[in-house]
Write a protein that holds these residues in place. Structure first.
Motif, PDB file in Angstrom:
ATOM      1  N   PHE A 219       0.849  -1.184   0.000  1.00  0.00           N
ATOM      2  CA  PHE A 219       0.000   0.000   0.000  1.00  0.00           C
ATOM      3  C   PHE A 219       0.889   1.239   0.000  1.00  0.00           C
ATOM      4  O   PHE A 219       1.683   1.437   0.927  1.00  0.00           O
ATOM      5  N   LEU A 220       0.756   2.045  -1.044  1.00  0.00           N
ATOM      6  CA  LEU A 220       1.442   3.329  -1.092  1.00  0.00           C
ATOM      7  C   LEU A 220       0.542   4.357  -0.419  1.00  0.00           C
ATOM      8  O   LEU A 220      -0.609   4.534  -0.820  1.00  0.00           O
ATOM      9  N   GLN A 221       1.068   5.013   0.595  1.00  0.00           N
ATOM     10  CA  GLN A 221       0.269   5.976   1.358  1.00  0.00           C
ATOM     11  C   GLN A 221       0.868   7.373   1.232  1.00  0.00           C
ATOM     12  O   GLN A 221       1.904   7.666   1.834  1.00  0.00           O
ATOM     13  N   PRO A 222       0.236   8.245   0.443  1.00  0.00           N
ATOM     14  CA  PRO A 222       0.713   9.628   0.367  1.00  0.00           C
ATOM     15  C   PRO A 222       0.726  10.264   1.749  1.00  0.00           C
ATOM     16  O   PRO A 222      -0.224  10.129   2.518  1.00  0.00           O
ATOM     17  N   VAL A 223       1.815  10.931   2.062  1.00  0.00           N
ATOM     18  CA  VAL A 223       1.998  11.486   3.391  1.00  0.00           C
ATOM     19  C   VAL A 223       0.934  12.539   3.695  1.00  0.00           C
ATOM     20  O   VAL A 223       0.510  13.287   2.804  1.00  0.00           O
ATOM     21  N   THR A 224       0.487  12.564   4.929  1.00  0.00           N
ATOM     22  CA  THR A 224      -0.404  13.624   5.397  1.00  0.00           C
ATOM     23  C   THR A 224       0.464  14.773   5.906  1.00  0.00           C
ATOM     24  O   THR A 224       1.273  14.570   6.816  1.00  0.00           O
ATOM     25  N   PRO A 225       0.336  15.979   5.331  1.00  0.00           N
ATOM     26  CA  PRO A 225       1.198  17.092   5.759  1.00  0.00           C
ATOM     27  C   PRO A 225       1.012  17.399   7.242  1.00  0.00           C
ATOM     28  O   PRO A 225      -0.108  17.523   7.728  1.00  0.00           O
ATOM     29  N   LEU A 226       2.130  17.481   7.948  1.00  0.00           N
ATOM     30  CA  LEU A 226       2.107  17.779   9.377  1.00  0.00           C
ATOM     31  C   LEU A 226       3.201  18.792   9.687  1.00  0.00           C
ATOM     32  O   LEU A 226       4.267  18.776   9.072  1.00  0.00           O
ATOM     33  N   ALA A 227       2.921  19.660  10.624  1.00  0.00           N
ATOM     34  CA  ALA A 227       3.944  20.592  11.099  1.00  0.00           C
ATOM     35  C   ALA A 227       4.699  19.931  12.240  1.00  0.00           C
ATOM     36  O   ALA A 227       4.186  19.813  13.351  1.00  0.00           O
ATOM     37  N   GLN A 228       5.910  19.448  11.964  1.00  0.00           N
ATOM     38  CA  GLN A 228       6.708  18.780  12.973  1.00  0.00           C
ATOM     39  C   GLN A 228       7.718  19.758  13.571  1.00  0.00           C
ATOM     40  O   GLN A 228       8.234  20.632  12.866  1.00  0.00           O
ATOM     41  N   PRO A 229       8.028  19.619  14.849  1.00  0.00           N
ATOM     42  CA  PRO A 229       8.909  20.580  15.530  1.00  0.00           C
ATOM     43  C   PRO A 229      10.281  20.730  14.887  1.00  0.00           C
ATOM     44  O   PRO A 229      10.826  21.815  14.831  1.00  0.00           O
ATOM     45  N   HIS A 230      10.863  19.620  14.404  1.00  0.00           N
ATOM     46  CA  HIS A 230      12.248  19.644  13.950  1.00  0.00           C
ATOM     47  C   HIS A 230      12.388  19.425  12.441  1.00  0.00           C
ATOM     48  O   HIS A 230      13.509  19.279  11.947  1.00  0.00           O
ATOM     49  N   HIS A 231      11.275  19.382  11.719  1.00  0.00           N
ATOM     50  CA  HIS A 231      11.341  19.123  10.291  1.00  0.00           C
ATOM     51  C   HIS A 231      10.336  19.995   9.554  1.00  0.00           C
ATOM     52  O   HIS A 231       9.257  20.308  10.077  1.00  0.00           O
ATOM     53  N   ALA A 232      10.682  20.378   8.325  1.00  0.00           N
ATOM     54  CA  ALA A 232       9.736  21.112   7.492  1.00  0.00           C
ATOM     55  C   ALA A 232       8.578  20.193   7.145  1.00  0.00           C
ATOM     56  O   ALA A 232       8.750  18.968   7.033  1.00  0.00           O
ATOM     57  N   PRO A 233       7.370  20.740   6.992  1.00  0.00           N
ATOM     58  CA  PRO A 233       6.219  19.903   6.636  1.00  0.00           C
ATOM     59  C   PRO A 233       6.482  19.120   5.349  1.00  0.00           C
ATOM     60  O   PRO A 233       7.022  19.657   4.381  1.00  0.00           O
ATOM     61  N   MET A 234       6.121  17.855   5.356  1.00  0.00           N
ATOM     62  CA  MET A 234       6.327  17.018   4.180  1.00  0.00           C
ATOM     63  C   MET A 234       5.213  17.277   3.178  1.00  0.00           C
ATOM     64  O   MET A 234       4.046  17.438   3.557  1.00  0.00           O
ATOM     65  N   ILE A 235       5.563  17.282   1.906  1.00  0.00           N
ATOM     66  CA  ILE A 235       4.606  17.582   0.841  1.00  0.00           C
ATOM     67  C   ILE A 235       4.195  16.279   0.164  1.00  0.00           C
ATOM     68  O   ILE A 235       5.056  15.477  -0.225  1.00  0.00           O
TER      69      ILE A 235
END
Length: 269
Positions: A219-235
């Motif tokens: 199963f390929l799961q497109p990432v859900t954008p999240l604002a993480q403390p130490h990383h830029a939001p994933m697109i």
């Protein structure tokens, strides 16, 4: 699996405890069991730090665990950690309304970090509820998996692509799939994909799974954008990327599906 009553007594006397985050009833939003009603047991602790993790609250052990009293009502009560086998059994039985749940999901965090507890808990809870046991795991702890395999009905393996997760576990993933194959347990693989996904890693993942069994669903799961403390939001990946990557993996595998996190679309957080 029908186990004798003495198994229930034995597990209650071990003194083993679990570090619990929460227990609740909800709709499964990912992978092969998407859309089904499950009873979730979310355990604390994880030895990975994936960039896309939406459960960073599981990385440490909370002082209090949250336990739903009525399935789906979100009427949580709190209990001190750690919890005993008997406590967790009682909370599961309270939630186990006849015909409501299709399975019990053991999730985290990384549940296999608490394999000794699960080895005692799972056969008893399966005997008492009659529900199948589904394990959600990072798929990088084959030795711990082997300890509880006899009590599992299915496994969802979250294979880590370094370009997306920041973790590299290829050797452990290979061993993990081999253990699953030797035990003939139902398993599927989930891959989180983003615009940063390295195509070569997808090819390697497909080859790794196919070497075990090309019929294992992926199963390929497109990432859900999240604002993480130490990383830029994933697109999330573009539609073109998704189509290309699915086609690439299907050169090696029979079943490659694309399913986002559907539980977040319907507010089942």
């Amino acid at each position: 699996m029908n186990l004798p009553i003495q198994c229930q007594k034995m597990s209650a006397k071990t003194g083993l405890t679990a570090r619990l985050i929460e227990l609740f009833s909800a709709i499964q939003g990912e992978g092969r069991n998407v859309g089904t009603r499950q009873l979730f047991i979310r355990l604390a602790l994880c030895d990975l730090r994936c960039h896309f993790c939406d459960s960073q609250n599981t990385w440490a052990v909370p002082n209090l665990a949250s336990v739903e009293q009525t399935p789906g009502h979100r009427d949580f009560e709190t209990h001190p950690n750690p919890v005993t086998v008997d406590q967790l059994l009682a909370w599961v039985e309270r939630q186990n309304y006849p015909g409501l749940h299709e399975s019990i999901s053991i999730t985290g965090g990384e549940p296999l970090l608490q394999a000794p507890f699960l080895r005692e808990f799972l056969p008893v809870v399966q005997h008492r509820t009659g529900l199948p046991i589904y394990l959600e795991t990072g798929g990088h702890r084959p030795e711990q998996l082997a300890q509880i395999l006899p009590y599992l009905n299915s496994i969802g393996m979250d294979m880590k692509l370094p370009s997306v997760s920041g973790e590299e576990c290829w050797h452990a993933h290979r061993q993990f799939l081999q253990v699953c194959g030797d035990a003939d347990v139902e398993v599927f693989v989930k891959l989180i994909i983003a615009q940063t996904t390295n195509t070569a890693e997808l090819e390697l993942a497909a080859e790794l799974v196919a070497a075990c069994n090309p019929s294992i669903p992926v199963f390929l799961q497109p990432v859900t954008p999240l604002a993480q403390p130490h990383h830029a939001p994933m697109i999330p990946p573009t539609p073109t990327q998704v189509l290309e990557w699915q086609a690439l993996m299907k050169r090696h595998l029979k079943s490659v599906r694309v399913i986002p996190q559907t539980h977040k679309m319907i507010g089942q957080l």
